[in-house]
Each structure stands twice: as C-alpha cells, then as structure tokens.
Design a protein around this motif. Sequence first.
Motif, PDB file in Angstrom:
ATOM      1  N   THR A 173       0.837  -1.263  -0.004  1.00 20.76           N
ATOM      2  CA  THR A 173      -0.098   0.042  -0.107  1.00 20.76           C
ATOM      3  C   THR A 173       0.904   1.343  -0.025  1.00 20.76           C
ATOM      4  O   THR A 173       0.620   2.043  -0.608  1.00 20.76           O
ATOM      5  N   ALA A 174       1.889   1.251   0.711  1.00 26.60           N
ATOM      6  CA  ALA A 174       2.824   2.399   0.887  1.00 26.60           C
ATOM      7  C   ALA A 174       3.352   2.728  -0.553  1.00 26.60           C
ATOM      8  O   ALA A 174       3.615   3.691  -0.855  1.00 26.60           O
ATOM      9  N   ILE A 175       3.863   1.666  -1.189  1.00 22.98           N
ATOM     10  CA  ILE A 175       4.430   1.887  -2.557  1.00 22.98           C
ATOM     11  C   ILE A 175       3.442   2.595  -3.651  1.00 22.98           C
ATOM     12  O   ILE A 175       3.751   3.268  -4.381  1.00 22.98           O
ATOM     13  N   GLY A 176       2.110   2.053  -3.564  1.00 26.74           N
ATOM     14  CA  GLY A 176       1.116   2.573  -4.282  1.00 26.74           C
ATOM     15  C   GLY A 176       0.381   3.834  -3.845  1.00 26.74           C
ATOM     16  O   GLY A 176      -0.157   4.434  -5.016  1.00 26.74           O
ATOM     17  N   SER A 177       0.567   4.211  -2.787  1.00 24.47           N
ATOM     18  CA  SER A 177      -0.096   5.419  -2.345  1.00 24.47           C
ATOM     19  C   SER A 177       0.781   6.469  -1.534  1.00 24.47           C
ATOM     20  O   SER A 177       1.608   7.171  -1.977  1.00 24.47           O
ATOM     21  N   PHE A 178       0.842   6.095  -0.236  1.00 25.24           N
ATOM     22  CA  PHE A 178       1.873   7.128   0.794  1.00 25.24           C
ATOM     23  C   PHE A 178       2.683   6.244   1.534  1.00 25.24           C
ATOM     24  O   PHE A 178       2.222   5.226   2.074  1.00 25.24           O
ATOM     25  N   ILE A 179       3.992   6.768   1.687  1.00 26.27           N
ATOM     26  CA  ILE A 179       4.946   6.217   2.742  1.00 26.27           C
ATOM     27  C   ILE A 179       4.292   6.839   3.962  1.00 26.27           C
ATOM     28  O   ILE A 179       4.327   8.074   4.156  1.00 26.27           O
TER      29      ILE A 179
END
Length: 356
Positions: A173-179
């Motif tokens: 999810t972090a790769i596709g949206s926000f870290i």
Amino acid sequence: MKLHSSKARWGRYAQLLVPLLSILLIVVFNLLRDPSFFSVGMSTNNLGNPVLTGNLISILNGASELAIIAMGMTLVTAACGGQDISVGALATIAGSVFVKILRGGEITRVSILVGFLACCVVAMLFGAFNGTLVSVFKIQPMIATLVLFTCGRSVAYWINGGATPTIESPLITAIGSFIPGCPIPTPILIVAVVAIVLGLAFRITTLGLYTQTVGINQRAARLNGINPMAIKLLSFLILGLCCAVAGCISVSRLSLINHETMLLEIEMDAILAVAIGGNALGGGKFKVSGSVLGAYAIQALTTTLYAMKVPSTDVKAYKAIVIILIVVISSPVVKQAMSRLWAKIRDRNPRKEVTA
C-alpha cells in the motif's frame, strides 16, 4: 559570440516549448473555469497520516506510470525511429511476476525487493526479444512489438494460473499510495528517482550521444565506432526496466492485478507523450524531459475533462481533438514557419547585438 551562444541556448530549450505551451493552455483554461482547480490542500488518510490532496497532486500522481514508460519510449524512438506498442502488455507481465513472487510467502521488504528484481529481469528478457527483432532482424519496431502486444496479456494471465490475485500488505500500500510520514504520493517520488537515474546516465556516460547519433545516421555512427545494434538493444532493455517499474506501481495502487485492464492503451499515450515532448518520431534528437512534460499534459487534459463532467465514453473523442491541435502545432511545417517568423522579428530589432 553572444549571438551564437544565445541561438544555441534557444535551440537547446526550444524543444520544450510545445509541451510547456500545452500545459500552460490547460492551466489557464482551468484557472478561468475554476480558480481553485489547482489548489493543494492537506488531509488525513485512512491510516491517520497527513497527505497532500488536490487536482494538481492527482495529475502528478496519476501520470506516474505514463511518465516512466514515456522515458523509456523516448530512447527506443530516438535510436530505432519507431515505437514499441507492447509496453502495456510488458508492464502487465512484469506486474504479474511481481505478484506471483509476493504470493509465495510472507510479504516483507526482502520479498518485495526480490519480486521487483525478478520482474525487472523478466521485463528485460522480453525487451531483449523485441530489441533483437529490431536490431538483428531489421524489423520495424511497431511490427516487431506487435507480437508481444498481441500475446502479452495472455502470458501475464498464465503466470498466475489464470487467476486475478490480490496482495494485502501495508508495504505494498505504501508503494502505491503514501509512505507513512511523507505527504507526497510514493509514485511521484519514484518518477523523480527514475528521472534522476536516467539524467545521471546521460551526463556521466555517452548513452544519450550514442542513441542520438544512431537515430540520426546509423552508417555514420558505425563509421565512428558506434555499434547501432548494441545501442538499439540497450534502448529496449531500458524500456523493459521502465515497464517493470510502472507495472509494480500499478499493482501496488490496487493491491491486485487485472490482466485485461491494467495500463490498457498506455502505449498510445506513451507515444503521444513522446510526440508532444517535441521528439522526432522518426528518431534522432530527443529530450526525455519533454516526454515527461508530455505525459503530465495528457494527464492534466484527462483530469480536466473528468472535472467538467464529460462522460467517460466521450473523453477519448475530446482528447483526440486536443491531440490533433497539439500535434499540428508541433509539426515540422509549423515549427519552420514559427522559426521564419521569429527570424524576421529578430532581424527587425534595431537593438540586436552582433559581436565578433
């Protein structure tokens, strides 16, 4: 030699005029229609982290895969004088390999890295296949890549056993949206990293010069010790890497892979981004930054149409009209006419400085 240096400087940046003008027109139109269209705000996502929001962020974020693929497409176009129409299928294959490896066990940073490296290798192998057809067998790029364009999504479907799998993980999810802790969407940061790596490659090595030389005149390049076959093959390998990165981003956005719809028709937008960027589709001189700006111009146009409540079935028709205008403006005929007009204006300037 002030006049000569100013001409050289103008020639260096003139290629960016069309994509910058395209973006400027879209920006002005939206500001007149809705002054708050490009406003950027701060909100909290589902995890409670502060993130940037707004149409501007959506444009930069939504164009990430297109911008990355357009960078690789620029090199193939410059070196081979043709375009790769299999990039969408290749990105889907890479994304399918990425998912296949992640589903084999627990999703950790190490498994993500292994999955990414594996999909890069697979994408480069398919890129080498396309590059071999073009460089060794002298097949026109669009025809050579038609093979993978036709069967690529079926290959991606077979990799996961005919399934449409999902992958659930905060890391994905972090790769596709926000870290967590970073308000900027991760795909935007990835585009910046890819652009920096390519920029350093052009500055440190002779890759840019050799690619441009092969695209302009292969025979002259060969006489000067450059191997056109190797340069063409290398351009397809780099495009394969770009497709792998785009495929991983696309999979991470939704935490699943849909082989039929993932990055569908992105090859057409990538070719258009290269054209809007002022790059000659017949090969030769190129500017990767122009293609990136072209990608953002396309995404800005799409976002604008959706903001105007244009039905999704009509968006392509409206885009086609604007695209025709942009392509005509960037055509050699119009460019030559504008150059002659600029020369006349410059010659009439009594304050023109001519120094030896």
